[in-house]
Scaffold this active site. Structure first.
Site, PDB file in Angstrom:
ATOM      1  N   THR A 374       1.454  -0.407  -7.950  1.00  0.00           N
ATOM      2  CA  THR A 374       0.539  -1.470  -7.583  1.00  0.00           C
ATOM      3  C   THR A 374       0.619  -2.514  -8.671  1.00  0.00           C
ATOM      4  OG1 THR A 374      -0.893   0.183  -6.553  1.00  0.00           O
ATOM      5  CG2 THR A 374      -1.886  -1.952  -7.026  1.00  0.00           C
ATOM      6  N   THR A 392       0.170  -3.770  -3.291  1.00  0.00           N
ATOM      7  CA  THR A 392       0.851  -2.531  -3.627  1.00  0.00           C
ATOM      8  C   THR A 392       1.923  -2.154  -2.617  1.00  0.00           C
ATOM      9  OG1 THR A 392       0.465  -0.183  -4.128  1.00  0.00           O
ATOM     10  CG2 THR A 392      -0.851  -1.151  -2.373  1.00  0.00           C
ATOM     11  N   GLY A 466      -2.256   1.552 -10.752  1.00  0.00           N
ATOM     12  CA  GLY A 466      -2.460   2.892 -11.293  1.00  0.00           C
ATOM     13  C   GLY A 466      -2.915   3.930 -10.302  1.00  0.00           C
TER      14      GLY A 466
END
Length: 565
Positions: A374, A392, A466
């Protein structure tokens, strides 16, 4: 005279650079605007748009398309994401362009004949691709709030793809890994090559002509250049040839949605963030409400007591996330108002034992899949319009598949759905109903683009990649700025932890949590696991004393940069 004029221009440029970006600081300053992204070229594209008179939405669109060229790990036209927009008049809105399940998707799409999950099928096969939303989301944002012509915003990305840009060391390291993949990932094996079968070397120009052609169609035809015509036809043909299920009908039916933001207040600040199908906003607000109830004057930052409290807040928010959240268009009864209420936080806070760890019970709730590929960027313009955007591909480089005729990488977002109804375990599977697969349903996300306002003006613009850790890295950075008055670069670089309810463990950044603290946490009943890094945050704050925007890119980003003017 010509030489003298050149020297004057060079001198002005050097002075400007040091005025707004001191070599002794990790922050960048800008009076008229700021773009902070995962790639310096993309940030500069955004700033150029602001200098031409574009607003924050214009700059965001241009930056996003540029990242699709320069940051292919996550920058994309083959994925999806979210935008939070705060206008200069204080009004806030959001755009949801999360990917959707294809019309041919079924709840048992990734199961064998016995109803068991086929391991890897929901992330590593062509059926893991969701219907992309990025182009539709950017186009809708432009139609509603853009000021410059669409073509002018896409053209910089076209030029980057067609003319190329110097290969960076960060991309080169990835290129070497991709060239060693097995033959099932032929597209990615050839992705970073120069046309002669060799990987482009650092400093050499990397061109992407196929992507340039696709972007040209989007530039000239708007969203129809992606969801209709030759691009849509090639996507369908590629899917059919490789066992995928996305069709031209899926693409033509895709729509992005403008949604009301979630809003909460933390002391003197207003927090605006993304509603479902993002889970990030709900969890962020719930955790901020919990921390507001704690006496943080008596709990020293990053002490054992502090880490324990933060982990317990995370544990509760992620348990609620697992139980309740999904696509609101398929789950109209999601109790969002309850989850983000101060009253609910009081009930949750009262069952935190400050002396020992709670137990995460997999027989009740679980955690959701979510990937790590992302990227986030933050933008603000001279008028105070602000954008926080996260988009993402799911995993790094998505499903690692794509058509060589189109030049972009497909996502593997279908892995964010719950793959087996009713199956929740300590290893991470969850089977609750709100996030089961259904045609045209948007999968739950952890993306947490956020804008914090003070006196109806943007004060903090933040977000991160993340996967599931996004929520917690954004949460801790927001807390660092609002509660501990950290400057943005320090807030981003400060030690982070992550607890997602299940697996029942605290992940911490290696070498940043002291051995004594780790030992004390273990005695309280916590399981700990070291990781190299949590989050890659891109943030902007406003300094009311200097009347200037201050930006910082996470040092974990190889090519990230804050660019202001």
């Amino acid at each position: 005279m010509k030489k003298s004029k050149s020297l004057i221009i060079l001198f002005i440029g050097v002075v400007s650079h040091f005025l707004f970006h001191s070599p002794l600081e990790a922050q960048t300053y800008g009076k008229n605007g700021m773009v902070v992204s995962d790639n310096v070229l993309a940030s500069e594209v955004g700033i150029d748009i602001l200098k031409k008179g574009g607003n924050a939405i214009d700059a965001s669109i241009a930056t996003a398309f540029a990242l699709a060229v320069t940051h292919p790990e996550a920058g994309n036209i083959g994925g999806g994401g979210f935008i939070v927009l705060m206008k200069s008049d204080g009004k806030v809105t959001t755009f949801d362009f999360r990917e959707k399940a294809p019309l041919g998707a079924t709840p048992d799409l990734f199961q064998d004949v016995y109803g068991n999950l086929i391991v890897g099928s929901n992330h590593e096969t062509i059926k893991a691709v969701g219907v992309p939303g990025t182009v539709a989301g950017l186009y809708l944002a432009h139609q509603e709030y853009g000021s410059l012509p669409w073509a002018e915003l896409v053209q910089p990305a076209v030029a980057l793809a067609e003319n190329g840009f110097p290969m960076t060391w960060g991309l080169y390291q990835v290129a070497l890994r991709m060239s060693e993949l097995d033959d099932s990932f032929e597209f990615m094996k050839n992705y970073f090559q120069n046309g002669e079968g060799a990987v482009v070397q650092p400093g050499e120009i990397w061109k992407q002509p196929a992507l340039g052609k696709t972007l040209s169609l989007i530039r000239d035809k708007g969203q129809d250049g992606f969801y209709k015509g030759e691009v849509a036809e090639e996507i369908e043909a590629y899917m059919k040839a490789n066992g995928g299920i996305i069709t031209k009908e899926d693409l033509e039916k895709y729509t992005a949605i403008e949604r009301e933001p979630l809003k909460s207040r933390y002391k003197n600040f207003d927090i605006y963030t993304m509603p479902p199908p993002s889970s990030g906003g709900v969890a962020l607000i719930e955790m901020m409400n919990l921390m507001e109830l704690a006496d943080l004057k008596k709990i020293e930052f990053n002490s054992t007591a502090y880490v324990h409290l933060v982990a317990e807040a995370m544990r509760r928010a992620f348990a609620d996330r697992a139980e309740h959240l999904g696509d609101p268009d398929f789950n109209p009864d999601i109790p969002v108002d309850k989850l983000i209420s101060k009253e609910f936080a009081k009930m949750r806070f009262d069952n935190i034992d400050l002396s020992k760890a709670s137990l995460s019970d997999s027989s009740l709730y679980g955690q959701l899949y979510d990937g790590s590929s992302t990227t986030h960027f933050s933008v603000v313009d001279k008028d105070g319009n602000a954008v926080s955007m996260t988009y993402t591909l799911e995993h790094s480089y998505g499903v690692k598949m794509g058509s060589s005729k189109l030049g972009f990488i497909f996502n593997n977002e279908m892995g964010d759905f719950n793959p087996v109804a009713g199956l929740t375990n300590r290893e991470g599977l969850i089977g609750s109903n709100p996030n089961l697969i259904a045609p045209e349903k948007r999968m739950l996300s952890s993306m947490t683009p956020t804008i914090v306002a003070k006196d109806d003006k943007p004060y903090l613009i933040i977000g991160s990649p993340g996967g599931r850790t996004i929520i917690n890295t954004v949460f801790q950075t927001v807390l660092n700025v609002l509660e501990f008055d950290m400057r943005i670069d320090k807030a981003i670089e400060a030690m982070k932890i992550h607890h997602q309810w299940l697996p029942d463990e605290i992940r911490y950044e290696r070498h940043l949590l002291s051995p004594d603290t780790r030992e004390a946490l273990e005695k309280m009943g916590h399981q700990l696991r070291a990781v190299n890094n949590l989050g890659v945050l891109m943030g902007i704050t406003y300094d009311p004393r200097l009347k200037v925007y201050v930006g910082a890119a996470d040092s974990a980003s190889n090519d990230g940069a804050a660019v202001g003017y």
